[in-house]
Design a protein around this motif. Structure first.
Motif, mmCIF file in Angstrom:
data_model
loop_
_atom_site.group_PDB
_atom_site.id
_atom_site.type_symbol
_atom_site.label_atom_id
_atom_site.label_comp_id
_atom_site.label_asym_id
_atom_site.label_seq_id
_atom_site.Cartn_x
_atom_site.Cartn_y
_atom_site.Cartn_z
ATOM 1 N N PRO A 75 8.459 -11.598 10.421
ATOM 2 C CA PRO A 75 7.083 -11.085 10.422
ATOM 3 C C PRO A 75 7.064 -9.607 10.054
ATOM 4 C CG PRO A 75 7.522 -12.370 12.404
ATOM 5 C CD PRO A 75 8.839 -12.186 11.716
ATOM 6 N N VAL A 76 6.084 -9.212 9.265
ATOM 7 C CA VAL A 76 5.974 -7.807 8.844
ATOM 8 C C VAL A 76 5.250 -7.033 9.937
ATOM 9 C CG1 VAL A 76 5.033 -6.224 7.121
ATOM 10 C CG2 VAL A 76 6.000 -8.424 6.409
ATOM 11 N N LEU A 101 -4.195 -4.767 0.093
ATOM 12 C CA LEU A 101 -3.365 -5.210 1.203
ATOM 13 C C LEU A 101 -4.097 -6.215 2.093
ATOM 14 C CD1 LEU A 101 -1.699 -1.842 2.300
ATOM 15 C CD2 LEU A 101 -0.603 -3.763 1.128
ATOM 16 N N ASP A 102 -5.417 -6.267 1.985
ATOM 17 C CA ASP A 102 -6.206 -7.200 2.793
ATOM 18 C C ASP A 102 -6.343 -8.571 2.147
ATOM 19 O OD1 ASP A 102 -6.739 -5.223 4.746
ATOM 20 O OD2 ASP A 102 -8.402 -4.449 3.541
ATOM 21 N N ALA A 103 -5.932 -8.685 0.893
ATOM 22 C CA ALA A 103 -6.107 -9.948 0.167
ATOM 23 C C ALA A 103 -4.858 -10.816 0.301
ATOM 24 C CB ALA A 103 -6.392 -9.678 -1.307
ATOM 25 N N PRO A 104 -5.017 -12.132 0.365
ATOM 26 C CA PRO A 104 -3.845 -13.014 0.415
ATOM 27 C C PRO A 104 -3.142 -13.070 -0.936
ATOM 28 C CG PRO A 104 -5.842 -14.307 0.240
ATOM 29 C CD PRO A 104 -6.288 -12.878 0.400
ATOM 30 N N SER A 239 4.841 -8.412 0.690
ATOM 31 C CA SER A 239 5.256 -9.043 1.950
ATOM 32 C C SER A 239 4.195 -8.841 3.026
ATOM 33 C CB SER A 239 6.600 -8.459 2.406
ATOM 34 O OG SER A 239 7.641 -8.809 1.505
ATOM 35 N N MET A 240 3.559 -7.673 3.038
ATOM 36 C CA MET A 240 2.487 -7.446 4.015
ATOM 37 C C MET A 240 1.337 -8.420 3.771
ATOM 38 S SD MET A 240 0.552 -3.932 5.101
ATOM 39 C CE MET A 240 1.877 -3.467 6.221
ATOM 40 N N THR A 244 4.919 -11.922 6.016
ATOM 41 C CA THR A 244 6.327 -12.212 6.269
ATOM 42 C C THR A 244 7.157 -11.662 5.115
ATOM 43 O OG1 THR A 244 7.905 -13.965 6.854
ATOM 44 C CG2 THR A 244 6.351 -14.455 5.107
ATOM 45 N N GLY A 245 8.404 -11.308 5.400
ATOM 46 C CA GLY A 245 9.253 -10.747 4.353
ATOM 47 C C GLY A 245 9.558 -11.765 3.274
ATOM 48 N N LEU A 246 9.060 -11.527 2.057
ATOM 49 C CA LEU A 246 9.302 -12.449 0.949
ATOM 50 C C LEU A 246 10.779 -12.523 0.604
ATOM 51 C CD1 LEU A 246 6.371 -11.465 -1.443
ATOM 52 C CD2 LEU A 246 6.458 -13.384 0.164
ATOM 53 N N VAL A 247 11.148 -13.571 -0.108
ATOM 54 C CA VAL A 247 12.530 -13.742 -0.570
ATOM 55 C C VAL A 247 12.649 -13.124 -1.965
ATOM 56 C CG1 VAL A 247 14.317 -15.402 -1.208
ATOM 57 C CG2 VAL A 247 12.831 -15.851 0.772
#
Length: 285
Positions: A75-76, A101-104, A239-240, A244-247
């Protein structure tokens, strides 16, 4: 070009011609789980194996440096206000870095709301401009207009990635990270199911002629400090948005084992990227 699927994959195709469950590439992307094999850390170790000339990828899994190892798949917890402060403090905007940063992020199956959100942060190099038989790259490779122009990527037909990042740290946004896009052979083979699972970042890196491959022979070091710093920022921002921290992944490692795969990024330093990411994390902690 016609891409040939292994027989084991063709057998899995249903009567409608749609794939049911199949795996693609050396790191085994599964069309049912929409992920490569293993934990996020294990996936990153497979997808960040060193890329060598002619598209050869190391057989040994990459050893993840400490900052990335502690972040991928977790989790970020970074403060969004502090990250925003860091962005504005550099004279940058969220829109100029792939979106708010607020957008998926984009979702698989071309933004199907039932599909998973993007999981993979794909690192490419442009393999251009090509200097042909020139003995040396320009001494000002990291600042030269000849090397670092982004104009050629700005037409809709050439915006083949989400982000184009030059050696000065300048960015052209081809597509917001919320836009589903494809830029690898693996995604092309899988089809719409994978469209939106991968974010694509093209890093400007020139090439010279190589006796075995016309667009081989990349510079050493492969990328500039400014590129690693900006790439770290893009990775943290994406990632934010995923929470979660992307791969992170190399283009060549994703396409390994598929016909007509690529050989990028050349001379990428995982340690330098990790150091840049560590500096960024420290600045927003």
């Amino acid at each position: 070009m016609r891409y040939l699927l292994p027989l084991s994959i063709l057998i899995l195709a249903g009567a409608t011609g749609q794939l049911s469950a199949a795996t693609f590439g050396k790191c085994k992307f599964n069309t049912e789980t929409m992920a490569f094999a293993g934990t996020p850390g294990e996936q990153a170790s497979c997808l960040l194996r060193k890329v060598k000339i002619l598209g050869n990828v190391d057989a040994t899994p990459a050893q993840l440096p400490s900052n990335l190892a502690g972040f991928i798949g977790q989790p970020v917890t970074v403060s969004k206000p502090k990250l925003r402060q860091a962005i504005s403090g550099q004279g940058l905007t969220e829109a100029g870095l792939g979106g708010s940063l607020d957008a998926p992020l984009s979702r698989g199956n071309t933004n199907n709301p039932q599909a998973p959100m993007a999981r993979y942060f794909v690192i490419h190099d442009t393999s251009s401009p090509n200097f042909g038989n020139v003995a040396q790259f320009p001494a000002d490779i990291d600042t030269s207009n000849q090397v670092n122009r982004l104009d050629g990527f700005k037409s809709p037909s050439n915006a083949k990635a989400h982000i184009f990042l030059n050696r000065r740290g300048e960015i052209y946004v081809g597509h917001d990270f919320g836009v589903p896009w494809r830029a690898t052979k693996l995604e092309q083979q899988i089809g719409t199911l994978s469209r939106g699972m991968f974010l694509h970042i093209e890093n400007v890196q020139p090439r010279r002629k190589h006796p075995s491959q016309p667009d081989g022979n990349a510079p050493t070091p492969g990328f500039s400090v400014a590129q690693y710093d900006r790439l770290a920022l893009l990775y943290l921002m994406a990632s934010m948005r995923a929470q979660t921290g992307l791969v992170p992944a190399f283009h060549a490692a994703i396409d390994q084992g598929l016909s007509d795969g690529h050989d990028d990024p050349q001379n990428f330093s995982l340690e330098d990227f990790d150091a840049a990411f560590g500096r960024l994390l420290a600045s927003v902690s």
